[in-house]
Design a protein around this motif. Structure first.
Motif, PDB file in Angstrom:
ATOM      1  N   GLY A  39       0.816  -1.216   0.000  1.00  0.00           N
ATOM      2  CA  GLY A  39       0.000   0.000   0.000  1.00  0.00           C
ATOM      3  C   GLY A  39       0.842   1.254   0.000  1.00  0.00           C
ATOM      4  O   GLY A  39       0.538   2.223  -0.695  1.00  0.00           O
ATOM      5  N   ASN A  78      -5.682  13.796   2.777  1.00  0.00           N
ATOM      6  CA  ASN A  78      -5.473  12.349   2.853  1.00  0.00           C
ATOM      7  C   ASN A  78      -5.795  11.788   4.228  1.00  0.00           C
ATOM      8  O   ASN A  78      -6.425  10.730   4.348  1.00  0.00           O
ATOM      9  CB  ASN A  78      -4.019  12.004   2.487  1.00  0.00           C
ATOM     10  N   LEU A  83      -8.588   9.122   5.411  1.00  0.00           N
ATOM     11  CA  LEU A  83      -8.396   8.165   6.496  1.00  0.00           C
ATOM     12  C   LEU A  83      -9.553   8.257   7.492  1.00  0.00           C
ATOM     13  O   LEU A  83     -10.016   7.234   8.019  1.00  0.00           O
ATOM     14  CB  LEU A  83      -7.069   8.425   7.204  1.00  0.00           C
ATOM     15  N   THR A  86     -12.588   6.530   5.880  1.00  0.00           N
ATOM     16  CA  THR A  86     -12.369   5.082   5.847  1.00  0.00           C
ATOM     17  C   THR A  86     -12.560   4.473   7.234  1.00  0.00           C
ATOM     18  O   THR A  86     -13.244   3.455   7.394  1.00  0.00           O
ATOM     19  CB  THR A  86     -10.956   4.760   5.330  1.00  0.00           C
ATOM     20  N   GLU A 221      -6.332   8.300  -4.007  1.00  0.00           N
ATOM     21  CA  GLU A 221      -6.094   7.788  -2.658  1.00  0.00           C
ATOM     22  C   GLU A 221      -7.410   7.430  -1.969  1.00  0.00           C
ATOM     23  O   GLU A 221      -7.515   6.406  -1.286  1.00  0.00           O
ATOM     24  CB  GLU A 221      -5.340   8.826  -1.807  1.00  0.00           C
ATOM     25  N   SER A 225      -8.133   3.638  -0.974  1.00  0.00           N
ATOM     26  CA  SER A 225      -8.231   3.324   0.453  1.00  0.00           C
ATOM     27  C   SER A 225      -9.583   2.705   0.792  1.00  0.00           C
ATOM     28  O   SER A 225      -9.661   1.712   1.525  1.00  0.00           O
ATOM     29  CB  SER A 225      -8.011   4.588   1.296  1.00  0.00           C
ATOM     30  N   THR A 234      -7.479  -3.257   5.595  1.00  0.00           N
ATOM     31  CA  THR A 234      -7.255  -1.908   6.117  1.00  0.00           C
ATOM     32  C   THR A 234      -5.776  -1.598   6.258  1.00  0.00           C
ATOM     33  O   THR A 234      -5.385  -0.433   6.297  1.00  0.00           O
ATOM     34  CB  THR A 234      -7.950  -1.730   7.480  1.00  0.00           C
ATOM     35  N   ALA A 237      -4.953   0.081   3.178  1.00  0.00           N
ATOM     36  CA  ALA A 237      -5.566   1.409   3.169  1.00  0.00           C
ATOM     37  C   ALA A 237      -4.711   2.402   3.949  1.00  0.00           C
ATOM     38  O   ALA A 237      -4.470   3.527   3.497  1.00  0.00           O
ATOM     39  CB  ALA A 237      -6.976   1.340   3.757  1.00  0.00           C
ATOM     40  N   ASN A 240      -1.457   3.097   2.081  1.00  0.00           N
ATOM     41  CA  ASN A 240      -1.678   4.001   0.955  1.00  0.00           C
ATOM     42  C   ASN A 240      -1.591   5.458   1.393  1.00  0.00           C
ATOM     43  O   ASN A 240      -0.928   6.279   0.754  1.00  0.00           O
ATOM     44  CB  ASN A 240      -3.055   3.707   0.341  1.00  0.00           C
ATOM     45  N   ILE A 241      -2.236   5.793   2.516  1.00  0.00           N
ATOM     46  CA  ILE A 241      -2.248   7.172   3.002  1.00  0.00           C
ATOM     47  C   ILE A 241      -0.864   7.599   3.482  1.00  0.00           C
ATOM     48  O   ILE A 241      -0.363   8.670   3.104  1.00  0.00           O
ATOM     49  CB  ILE A 241      -3.272   7.334   4.139  1.00  0.00           C
TER      50      ILE A 241
END
Length: 317
Positions: A39, A78, A83, A86, A221, A225, A234, A237, A240-241
């Motif tokens: 990620g 982000n 986040l 998510t 993103e 995510s 997760t 996810a 990724n951030i």
């Protein structure tokens, strides 16, 4: 027509993110690399390509506010928005390894960026010079090298999936490249239309870069995510951030300031402070090993407060 293009480009972003995440998961399983590292490295860098394009073009065109504002705004969006959203629906697990290295590294990079911009080490007017860019680029290469080594050493954390194990690396490569292409093209259309509408309303470049451009170039993103979280990954996810924010601050601004020195313009201390707070919150919330729904809501409220500040004070200037 403008709104139709916005809707179609959003659909392309969602579809591209699904392909990208599917391909990245296959690579993680095949190469025995942790989902977080995949990620942070593959998905994180891939979804940050729109920011790279926008900031580099802004630097070449001599528009420093676009180059810096896009990165600062994206890093804030982000964490606070993506986040937070998510975690609101899918509580995010935070491992001890993440707490020991990747999240602190993101915090350090955010602080370093502000120190370099305000010339803490040498003095002078706020700007990012070529030596600053070289330093940021070196930090990026160090992060990549360490992350890949850590990813291989933590291969045992990668779970098994018969469906993913049966898919070939060719499928993974096609999914990743196809997904990235769809994300980048769709994001460009989205950003172009959003900026065109904003300019008709007479909005400043500083506001456009730190809000519309930042949110628009962060759509990959967001899609990646949420898609990873829906697939119950997760870890990817979060990676990724964190990976995107590190890539934005080091590789993107490093490249842009190597092309031409960047002045911070109307991007001020409040904006850099919000970026650092965004980097710190995952560390605070992750102490108990998970970012909860309530903490996700707090992140969203932070973004709402920051947006209120931008609309109230920045647009008024």
């Amino acid at each position: 027509m403008e709104y139709l293009i916005l809707i179609l480009s959003l659909a392309g972003i969602v579809l591209g993110a699904d392909f990208l995440v599917k391909g990245a998961v296959v690579v993680a399983r095949k190469c025995r690399v942790s989902s977080f590292v995949i990620g942070a490295v593959i998905v994180g860098i891939g979804t940050s390509l729109p920011e790279l394009v926008v900031s580099t073009v802004g630097a070449i065109g001599g528009n420093s506010e676009v180059a810096i504002g896009n990165v600062v705004g994206s890093n804030i969006f982000n964490v606070f928005a993506i986040l937070g959203l998510t975690a609101l629906f899918f509580p995010i697990a935070v491992s001890r390894e993440n707490m020991k290295f990747e999240i602190p590294f993101c915090i350090a990079v955010s602080v370093l960026l502000m120190l370099l911009v305000y010339n803490f080490f040498v003095g002078g007017e706020p700007r990012l010079g070529r030596w600053d860019g070289a330093a940021l680029f070196l930090v990026f290469t160090s992060f990549m090298w360490i992350s890949l080594r850590r990813g291989k050493s933590s291969a045992a954390t990668v779970g098994e999936s018969v469906e993913e194990e049966n898919k070939s690396l060719w499928f993974a490569a096609f999914s990743i490249l196809g997904g990235l292409a769809a994300l980048i093209v769709s994001s460009n259309f989205f950003v172009d239309e959003a900026v065109a509408i904003a300019r008709k309303l007479g909005v400043s470049d500083a506001f456009i870069s730190i809000t519309l451009l930042a949110c628009g170039t962060s759509l990959p993103e967001l899609a990646a995510s949420v898609t990873a979280a829906v697939k119950k990954d997760t870890d990817m996810a979060l990676g990724n951030i964190i990976g995107s924010n590190i890539f934005n601050a080091t590789m993107i601004l490093g490249t842009a300031s190597l092309i031409t020195p960047l002045t911070t313009g109307k991007i001020g201390l409040v904006d850099y402070g919000a970026m650092i707070l965004a980097a710190v919150l995952p560390m605070i919330f992750g102490i108990r090993g998970k970012i909860t729904r309530f903490e996700g809501l707090l992140m969203l409220l932070c973004y709402a407060a920051y947006t209120w500040y931008i609309v109230t004070y920045v647009m008024a200037v």
